[in-house]
Scaffold this active site. Structure first.
Site, PDB file in Angstrom:
ATOM      1  N   GLU A 142     -27.526  -5.124   4.935  1.00  0.00           N
ATOM      2  CA  GLU A 142     -27.383  -5.298   3.476  1.00  0.00           C
ATOM      3  C   GLU A 142     -28.390  -6.321   2.946  1.00  0.00           C
ATOM      4  O   GLU A 142     -28.582  -7.376   3.538  1.00  0.00           O
ATOM      5  CB  GLU A 142     -25.949  -5.760   3.184  1.00  0.00           C
ATOM      6  CG  GLU A 142     -25.681  -5.933   1.704  1.00  0.00           C
ATOM      7  CD  GLU A 142     -24.198  -6.172   1.428  1.00  0.00           C
ATOM      8  OE1 GLU A 142     -23.362  -5.408   1.935  1.00  0.00           O
ATOM      9  OE2 GLU A 142     -23.899  -7.141   0.703  1.00  0.00           O
ATOM     10  N   PHE A 169     -19.757 -20.029   0.200  1.00  0.00           N
ATOM     11  CA  PHE A 169     -19.606 -18.602  -0.040  1.00  0.00           C
ATOM     12  C   PHE A 169     -18.258 -18.106   0.502  1.00  0.00           C
ATOM     13  O   PHE A 169     -17.557 -17.317  -0.143  1.00  0.00           O
ATOM     14  CB  PHE A 169     -20.769 -17.870   0.627  1.00  0.00           C
ATOM     15  CG  PHE A 169     -20.970 -16.480   0.130  1.00  0.00           C
ATOM     16  CD1 PHE A 169     -21.254 -16.249  -1.211  1.00  0.00           C
ATOM     17  CD2 PHE A 169     -20.863 -15.393   0.992  1.00  0.00           C
ATOM     18  CE1 PHE A 169     -21.424 -14.960  -1.678  1.00  0.00           C
ATOM     19  CE2 PHE A 169     -21.031 -14.108   0.526  1.00  0.00           C
ATOM     20  CZ  PHE A 169     -21.315 -13.885  -0.814  1.00  0.00           C
ATOM     21  N   SER A 207     -26.037  -0.979  10.039  1.00  0.00           N
ATOM     22  CA  SER A 207     -26.644  -0.964   8.703  1.00  0.00           C
ATOM     23  C   SER A 207     -26.885  -2.420   8.286  1.00  0.00           C
ATOM     24  O   SER A 207     -26.253  -3.338   8.837  1.00  0.00           O
ATOM     25  CB  SER A 207     -25.741  -0.241   7.701  1.00  0.00           C
ATOM     26  OG  SER A 207     -24.414  -0.687   7.823  1.00  0.00           O
ATOM     27  N   HIS A 214     -22.103  -3.641  10.067  1.00  0.00           N
ATOM     28  CA  HIS A 214     -22.873  -3.762   8.828  1.00  0.00           C
ATOM     29  C   HIS A 214     -23.231  -5.244   8.681  1.00  0.00           C
ATOM     30  O   HIS A 214     -22.338  -6.082   8.516  1.00  0.00           O
ATOM     31  CB  HIS A 214     -22.014  -3.287   7.644  1.00  0.00           C
ATOM     32  CG  HIS A 214     -22.676  -3.382   6.312  1.00  0.00           C
ATOM     33  ND1 HIS A 214     -23.569  -2.439   5.835  1.00  0.00           N
ATOM     34  CD2 HIS A 214     -22.573  -4.315   5.318  1.00  0.00           C
ATOM     35  CE1 HIS A 214     -23.976  -2.776   4.623  1.00  0.00           C
ATOM     36  NE2 HIS A 214     -23.396  -3.920   4.280  1.00  0.00           N
ATOM     37  N   ASP A 274     -17.524  -8.326  -8.779  1.00  0.00           N
ATOM     38  CA  ASP A 274     -16.925  -9.543  -9.319  1.00  0.00           C
ATOM     39  C   ASP A 274     -17.586  -9.821 -10.653  1.00  0.00           C
ATOM     40  O   ASP A 274     -18.806  -9.854 -10.746  1.00  0.00           O
ATOM     41  CB  ASP A 274     -17.167 -10.727  -8.374  1.00  0.00           C
ATOM     42  CG  ASP A 274     -16.198 -10.678  -7.213  1.00  0.00           C
ATOM     43  OD1 ASP A 274     -15.025 -10.347  -7.441  1.00  0.00           O
ATOM     44  OD2 ASP A 274     -16.631 -10.963  -6.091  1.00  0.00           O
TER      45      ASP A 274
HETATM   46  P1  FAD Z   1     -11.058  -2.930  -5.803  1.00  0.00           P
HETATM   47  O1  FAD Z   1     -10.806  -2.192  -4.550  1.00  0.00           O
HETATM   48  O2  FAD Z   1     -11.102  -2.146  -7.081  1.00  0.00           O
HETATM   49  O3  FAD Z   1      -9.932  -4.033  -6.014  1.00  0.00           O
HETATM   50  C1  FAD Z   1      -9.949  -5.298  -5.352  1.00  0.00           C
HETATM   51  C2  FAD Z   1      -8.544  -5.709  -4.993  1.00  0.00           C
HETATM   52  O4  FAD Z   1      -7.731  -5.741  -6.156  1.00  0.00           O
HETATM   53  C3  FAD Z   1      -7.884  -4.719  -4.043  1.00  0.00           C
HETATM   54  O5  FAD Z   1      -8.233  -5.057  -2.707  1.00  0.00           O
HETATM   55  C4  FAD Z   1      -6.442  -4.883  -4.379  1.00  0.00           C
HETATM   56  O6  FAD Z   1      -5.844  -5.930  -3.658  1.00  0.00           O
HETATM   57  C5  FAD Z   1      -6.432  -5.247  -5.839  1.00  0.00           C
HETATM   58  N1  FAD Z   1      -6.145  -4.058  -6.677  1.00  0.00           N
HETATM   59  C6  FAD Z   1      -6.811  -2.892  -6.713  1.00  0.00           C
HETATM   60  N2  FAD Z   1      -6.257  -2.039  -7.592  1.00  0.00           N
HETATM   61  C7  FAD Z   1      -5.208  -2.691  -8.139  1.00  0.00           C
HETATM   62  C8  FAD Z   1      -4.259  -2.365  -9.124  1.00  0.00           C
HETATM   63  N3  FAD Z   1      -4.260  -1.179  -9.732  1.00  0.00           N
HETATM   64  N4  FAD Z   1      -3.336  -3.300  -9.441  1.00  0.00           N
HETATM   65  C9  FAD Z   1      -3.307  -4.482  -8.851  1.00  0.00           C
HETATM   66  N5  FAD Z   1      -4.197  -4.871  -7.881  1.00  0.00           N
HETATM   67  C10 FAD Z   1      -5.141  -3.989  -7.555  1.00  0.00           C
HETATM   68  N6  FAD Z   1     -19.755  -7.520  -5.265  1.00  0.00           N
HETATM   69  C11 FAD Z   1     -20.744  -7.362  -6.164  1.00  0.00           C
HETATM   70  O7  FAD Z   1     -20.642  -7.892  -7.282  1.00  0.00           O
HETATM   71  N7  FAD Z   1     -21.859  -6.607  -5.867  1.00  0.00           N
HETATM   72  C12 FAD Z   1     -22.020  -6.001  -4.659  1.00  0.00           C
HETATM   73  O8  FAD Z   1     -23.016  -5.321  -4.412  1.00  0.00           O
HETATM   74  C13 FAD Z   1     -20.974  -6.164  -3.672  1.00  0.00           C
HETATM   75  N8  FAD Z   1     -21.055  -5.568  -2.460  1.00  0.00           N
HETATM   76  C14 FAD Z   1     -20.013  -5.679  -1.582  1.00  0.00           C
HETATM   77  C15 FAD Z   1     -20.064  -4.988  -0.364  1.00  0.00           C
HETATM   78  C16 FAD Z   1     -19.015  -5.074   0.544  1.00  0.00           C
HETATM   79  C17 FAD Z   1     -19.105  -4.309   1.853  1.00  0.00           C
HETATM   80  C18 FAD Z   1     -17.872  -5.884   0.242  1.00  0.00           C
HETATM   81  C19 FAD Z   1     -16.742  -6.003   1.223  1.00  0.00           C
HETATM   82  C20 FAD Z   1     -17.807  -6.555  -0.958  1.00  0.00           C
HETATM   83  C21 FAD Z   1     -18.857  -6.459  -1.891  1.00  0.00           C
HETATM   84  N9  FAD Z   1     -18.810  -7.093  -3.137  1.00  0.00           N
HETATM   85  C22 FAD Z   1     -19.836  -6.949  -4.028  1.00  0.00           C
HETATM   86  C23 FAD Z   1     -17.654  -7.926  -3.498  1.00  0.00           C
HETATM   87  C24 FAD Z   1     -16.590  -7.100  -4.269  1.00  0.00           C
HETATM   88  O9  FAD Z   1     -17.133  -6.591  -5.469  1.00  0.00           O
HETATM   89  C25 FAD Z   1     -15.434  -8.035  -4.565  1.00  0.00           C
HETATM   90  O10 FAD Z   1     -14.740  -8.321  -3.379  1.00  0.00           O
HETATM   91  C26 FAD Z   1     -14.512  -7.575  -5.684  1.00  0.00           C
HETATM   92  O11 FAD Z   1     -13.675  -8.679  -6.017  1.00  0.00           O
HETATM   93  C27 FAD Z   1     -13.601  -6.418  -5.295  1.00  0.00           C
HETATM   94  O12 FAD Z   1     -14.280  -5.251  -5.229  1.00  0.00           O
HETATM   95  P2  FAD Z   1     -13.557  -3.923  -4.644  1.00  0.00           P
HETATM   96  O13 FAD Z   1     -14.503  -2.814  -4.799  1.00  0.00           O
HETATM   97  O14 FAD Z   1     -12.990  -4.189  -3.320  1.00  0.00           O
HETATM   98  O15 FAD Z   1     -12.371  -3.805  -5.719  1.00  0.00           O
END
Ligand code: FAD
Length: 277
Positions: A9, A207, A7, A257, A100
Site C-alpha cells: 500500500e 498513528f 500486496s 498486505h 475517516d
Molecule cells: P465501515 O465498515 O463503513 O464502518 C466502520 C465501523 O463502523 C464498522 O467496523 C462498524 O463497527 C461500524 N459500523 C458500520 N456500519 C454501522 C452501522 N450501520 N451502525 C453502527 N455502526 C456501524 N482511510 C482513508 O481515509 N483512506 C484510505 O485509503 C484508507 N485505506 C484503508 C485500508 C485498509 C486496509 C484499512 C483497514 C483501513 C483503511 N482506512 C483508510 C481507514 C478506514 O477508512 C477507517 O478505519 C474508517 O474509520 C472505517 O472505514 P471502513 O471502510 O472500515 O468503514
C-alpha cells in the site's frame, strides 16, 4: 499450500517528482512479485486527483494497481465517473472504504458506510472489479461492540466484497481469534492481514493510538529505548514483523498486505526473510 499473495500500500505523493520517486519504490518492491499495489484515498475526496494520477502512473509503468475509494460527500454520479475512468485504465482491483472524515468536519460530515459503496460499485459495474473491504481484528474504534463489528463486516461481504484486508496489529492471536469469529458468522472470504513494518517509534505510537491498533508493551518499551538508534530499531522491527508474518502464514493467512508508507526497504527485507518473491 499455494504461494501467499503479497500486496503493497502507498499513499499518493504531492508532486510529479514524488510520483516518479514512487515508481522507483514500486520497482524495488516488484522484485517480490506482488499481486498488486494499492493507493490510499484521502477521506472526503481530498486526494481524489492525486490518487488518480498515482494510479495512472503506476499502471503506465506496468504495475497492477488497486485504488482505494470512499464516498466522502460526493454524489453518486461523481463517484461513478471516477470509477468509470479507472475501468477505462484497466484497473481490476479496488479497496472500498468509509474513510475517516478530515479533522474539523467530523461532526457535520454525512457518514456513508463502506457497504453502500460496495453496493454502488456492484450495481454500476457488475463484477468488473475485485473488491476488498477493511476488517478489524482488534475491533474498529467506532464499533458498538466486537459482535456488531463482525455483523457490519458481514454486511460488506453480503453487499458484494470479494475479500478483506485487516487493520494492522502486532499480536498474531488477535488475527486467528478474529478469523474463527468471522467463520462462525459465515464470513468465508479471504481475510488478508495488513502489516505495518516498524521503522520508527514516535510516528508508529501516534498513528496506532489514532486507529486503535495495539502495540504490545514489550515492543513499545523496546522501541522507546531504541528511538535514538535508527539502525538497531529497524533491525528489531524487521525481526519482530518477520516473526509475526511467519506465524500468520504458517497459521493459514492467505497473504500479506504491507503498509509501506512509501518506503521499500523494510517491506522487501521482510518479504525476503519469508522467502516470498
Ligand atoms: P465501515 O465498515 O463503513 O464502518 C466502520 C465501523 O463502523 C464498522 O467496523 C462498524 O463497527 C461500524 N459500523 C458500520 N456500519 C454501522 C452501522 N450501520 N451502525 C453502527 N455502526 C456501524 N482511510 C482513508 O481515509 N483512506 C484510505 O485509503 C484508507 N485505506 C484503508 C485500508 C485498509 C486496509 C484499512 C483497514 C483501513 C483503511 N482506512 C483508510 C481507514 C478506514 O477508512 C477507517 O478505519 C474508517 O474509520 C472505517 O472505514 P471502513 O471502510 O472500515 O468503514
Amino acid at each position: 499450500m499455494s504461494q501467499p499473495q503479497i500486496s503493497y500500500e502507498f499513499f499518493p505523493p504531492q508532486t510529479e517528482a514524488g510520483r516518479t520517486r514512487l515508481i522507483e519504490t514500486a520497482e524495488a518492491l516488484a522484485v517480490t512479485d506482488p499481486a498488486y499495489f494499492s493507493v490510499t484515498y484521502g477521506a472526503g475526496g481530498s486526494t481524489r486527483t492525486r490518487t488518480y494520477e498515482t494510479v495512472v502512473k503506476l499502471m503506465e509503468n506496468g504495475m497492477t494497481t488497486a485504488p482505494h475509494l470512499s464516498w466522502g460527500d460526493d454524489s453518486e454520479s461523481t463517484l461513478v465517473s471516477l470509477i468509470e475512468k479507472y475501468r477505462e485504465l484497466g484497473v481490476t482491483h479496488m479497496v472500498a472504504l468509509r474513510g475517516d472524515p478530515p479533522s474539523g468536519i467530523g461532526a457535520t460530515a454525512r457518514i456513508r458506510r463502506a457497504h453502500s459503496l460496495v453496493n454502488l460499485i456492484r450495481r454500476h459495474f457488475g463484477n468488473t472489479f475485485n473488491l476488498y473491504v477493511a476488517a478489524y481484528p482488534e475491533t474498529h474504534p467506532d464499533a458498538i461492540s466486537p459482535e456488531d463489528d463482525i455483523r457490519f463486516l458481514r454486511k460488506k461481504i453480503e453487499s458484494g466484497a470479494d475479500g478483506c484486508i485487516t487493520q494492522y496489529f502486532f499480536n498474531a492471536d488477535s488475527y486467528f481469534y478474529f478469523i474463527d469469529r468471522c467463520r462462525s458468522h459465515r464470513i468465508e472470504t479471504p481475510i488478508v492481514p495488513g502489516i505495518m513494518p516498524i521503522t520508527n517509534y514516535e510516528g508508529l505510537v501516534k498513528f496506532s493510538d489514532g486507529c486503535g491498533a495495539d502495540i504490545p508493551r514489550w515492543i513499545r518499551t523496546r522501541l522507546a529505548h531504541l528511538a535514538d538508534n535508527p539502525e538497531d530499531l529497524l533491525a528489531f522491527g524487521i525481526e519482530v514483523v518477520t516473526n509475526l508474518c511467519e506465524r500468520l502464514l504458517n497459521g493459514g493467512a492467505p497473504g500479506i498486505h504491507f503498509y509501506t508508507l512509501n518506503k521499500p526497504h523494510a517491506s522487501v527485507q521482510i518479504a525476503r526473510n519469508l522467502g516470498l518473491g
